[in-house]
Design an enzyme around this catalytic site. Structure first.
Site, PDB file in Angstrom:
ATOM      1  N   SER A 145      -9.845  -0.480   7.249  1.00  0.00           N
ATOM      2  CA  SER A 145      -9.297  -0.306   5.906  1.00  0.00           C
ATOM      3  C   SER A 145      -8.568  -1.522   5.343  1.00  0.00           C
ATOM      4  CB  SER A 145      -8.344   0.898   5.884  1.00  0.00           C
ATOM      5  OG  SER A 145      -9.071   2.094   5.975  1.00  0.00           O
ATOM      6  N   SER A 172      -9.667   1.903   3.039  1.00  0.00           N
ATOM      7  CA  SER A 172      -8.847   2.664   2.111  1.00  0.00           C
ATOM      8  C   SER A 172      -7.838   1.818   1.330  1.00  0.00           C
ATOM      9  CB  SER A 172      -8.085   3.750   2.876  1.00  0.00           C
ATOM     10  OG  SER A 172      -7.196   3.164   3.826  1.00  0.00           O
ATOM     11  N   LYS A 203       0.845  -1.195   0.000  1.00  0.00           N
ATOM     12  CA  LYS A 203       0.000   0.000   0.000  1.00  0.00           C
ATOM     13  C   LYS A 203       0.881   1.245   0.000  1.00  0.00           C
ATOM     14  CE  LYS A 203      -3.886   2.048   2.624  1.00  0.00           C
ATOM     15  NZ  LYS A 203      -4.748   1.876   3.818  1.00  0.00           N
TER      16      LYS A 203
END
Length: 486
Positions: A173, A149, A74
């Site tokens: 997330s 997210s 990420k």
């Protein structure tokens, strides 16, 4: 194949690290134009790392546990020499001079960086639509969101673009996108995994964890990244257990609690409810006793979170002032104007919204009414969990109230977007480990996620139950035809 199987094949010489990398690069080239899971694909680095692994194997050197495994990271985790943007114009050109602790541990274990994945800007969102570099689509249905997210990481794993990936989880997330994309996502105990090198959103809530296609692969990643870190003051100084040792132990005598407040909530999709309750029946058939428990303040978590998290974000993002690093507006007459314009132009609407909420909650005259009161409710939520764990070993809920929603369907209503994290947020507020894994499909063929929550540092039991449920349910073997990007 699982990570353990791939490692065995590498050791035998039946497959090379270069072949694994090239397979994933080919897959990315084929499907990522539809998904937009990756912000950067590190082709040259991946092939160079694979070459080193292959040379070590040829020389007879013992292979580390993740040797040759292509992983995605990420893009809010710092990677030395590789751009780390947080999907924001503010950090569009930021190249960290250091490596985060978790990624450093992965590379030391032989893992190969395949690329950096898309996310909601500064991890603020539940759909990966607030990224400054375009939204990510759900591999099961590109008209729908992958969650957020960490939607890029979840989508990359679901679409077969990498073996596993790392995400961060502040209010769900990792788990919510894992649910939407039909993969496994783990949020460890707060402090179990170092946050050093993670670009901060809400420091008392953020935690790093893995995405994978199986609990066994999740265990492999967690085993490498877990452990204390002197660079992170919140890192827990406790030994790391062998997480795989108890995966197959008998479940007889374990008690799992259904949190009744979750199943009574009006926003819960009936199909999701039915699938999760059926999963509870399956656990009972495996020897687990399933009982109903109450966490009276569970549904207060979302209001509590949206005071605490924006308040911490307001403080953490104050550093982006156009002076030290990040985006700087050139069209300014003085320092004050430059700072104002830099933040106005560099941050997107959702980030600005949360900074304003947090700044208001911390302002003079309001801090007692909002921030301090929210912290008191947080304590009550922790107390509810503590009382529940006096009666049961694990807690069971749906991961999300719904399956993946259509892209753009919540864009004009931020509150409805926030509600998609209703069931994941309380575990963050209490610092508890929690995992999402597939448990079924809705009538549109979209994955449904089951969430298991354990007490602090009880990842071994959490993973044990999750693994045996996964083996018995074999959900993805029965996935609907025609839903998955080929």
């Amino acid at each position: 194949m699982s990570i353990a199987e791939l490692r065995h094949q590498l050791e035998l010489g039946n497959v090379s690290a270069r072949e694994l990398v090239d397979e994933k690069l080919s897959r990315i080239s084929k499907v990522d134009g539809k998904i937009n899971a990756f912000l950067e694909v590190t082709i040259d680095r991946a092939r160079a790392d694979a070459k080193r692994i292959d040379e070590a194997r040829a020389a007879g050197d013992p292979l580390p546990p993740l040797a040759g495994i292509p992983l995605a990271i990420k893009d809010n985790l710092c990677t030395k020499g590789v751009t780390t943007t947080c999907s924001s114009r503010m950090l569009e050109h930021f190249v960290p001079p250091y490596e985060s602790t978790v990624t450093e541990r992965l590379w030391q274990s032989g893992a190969v960086l395949i690329g950096k994945t898309n996310l909601d800007e500064f991890a603020m969102g539940s759909s990966t639509e607030t990224s400054a570099f375009g939204a990510t689509s759900n591999p099961w249905d590109p008209s729908r969101v992958p969650g957020g997210s960490s939607g890029g990481s979840a989508a990359a794993v679901a679409a077969g673009e990498c073996i596993a990936a790392l995400g961060s989880d502040t209010g769900g997330s990792i788990r919510q996108p894992a649910s939407f994309c039909g993969v496994v996502g783990l949020k460890p105990t707060y402090g179990r995994v170092s946050r050093w090198g993670l670009v901060a959103f809400a420091s008392s809530l953020d935690q790093i964890g893995p995405f994978s296609t199986s609990v066994a692969d999740t265990v492999e990643i967690l085993q490498v990244i877990a452990g204390s870190d002197p660079r992170d003051s919140t890192s827990l100084k406790v030994p790391v257990p062998n997480y795989s040792a108890s995966l197959s132990d008998s479940l007889s005598g374990l008690r799992v609690g259904l949190i009744k407040e979750c199943f009574e909530h009006g926003g819960l999709d009936p199909q999701v409810k039915e699938s999760v309750l059926s999963s509870a029946d399956l656990l009972q058939s495996l020897g687990v006793e399933v009982v109903e428990v109450s966490c009276p303040r569970f549904n207060d978590g979302i209001a509590t979170y949206y005071v605490i998290a924006p308040s911490e974000a307001s403080a953490n993002l104050a550093r982006y002032d156009g002076v030290k690093y990040g985006y700087r507006s050139e069209d300014s007459e003085n320092l004050a104007s430059m700072t104002t314009r830099s933040r106005t132009e560099g941050f997107g609407p959702e980030v600005k919204r949360r900074i304003l909420i947090g700044t208001y909650a911390l302002s003079a005259g309001y801090v007692d009414a909002y921030y301090k009161k929210a912290q008191k409710v947080r304590t009550l939520i922790r107390r509810d969990f503590s009382n529940a764990f006096n009666k049961v070993d694990l807690l069971l809920t749906p991961t999300s109230p719904t399956t993946a929603f259509l892209a753009g369907s919540h864009s004009s209503d931020p509150v409805s977007m926030y509600l998609s994290d209703l069931l994941t947020i309380p575990a963050n507020l209490a610092g508890l480990p929690a995992i999402s894994l597939p448990c079924g499909f809705d009538e549109d063929g979209l994955p449904i996620g089951l969430q298991l929550i354990a007490n602090v540092l009880d990842e071994p039991r959490l993973l044990q139950v999750a693994h045996q449920f996964e083996q018995a349910a074999d959900v993805l073997a029965n996935k609907p035809a025609g839903q998955f990007i080929p």
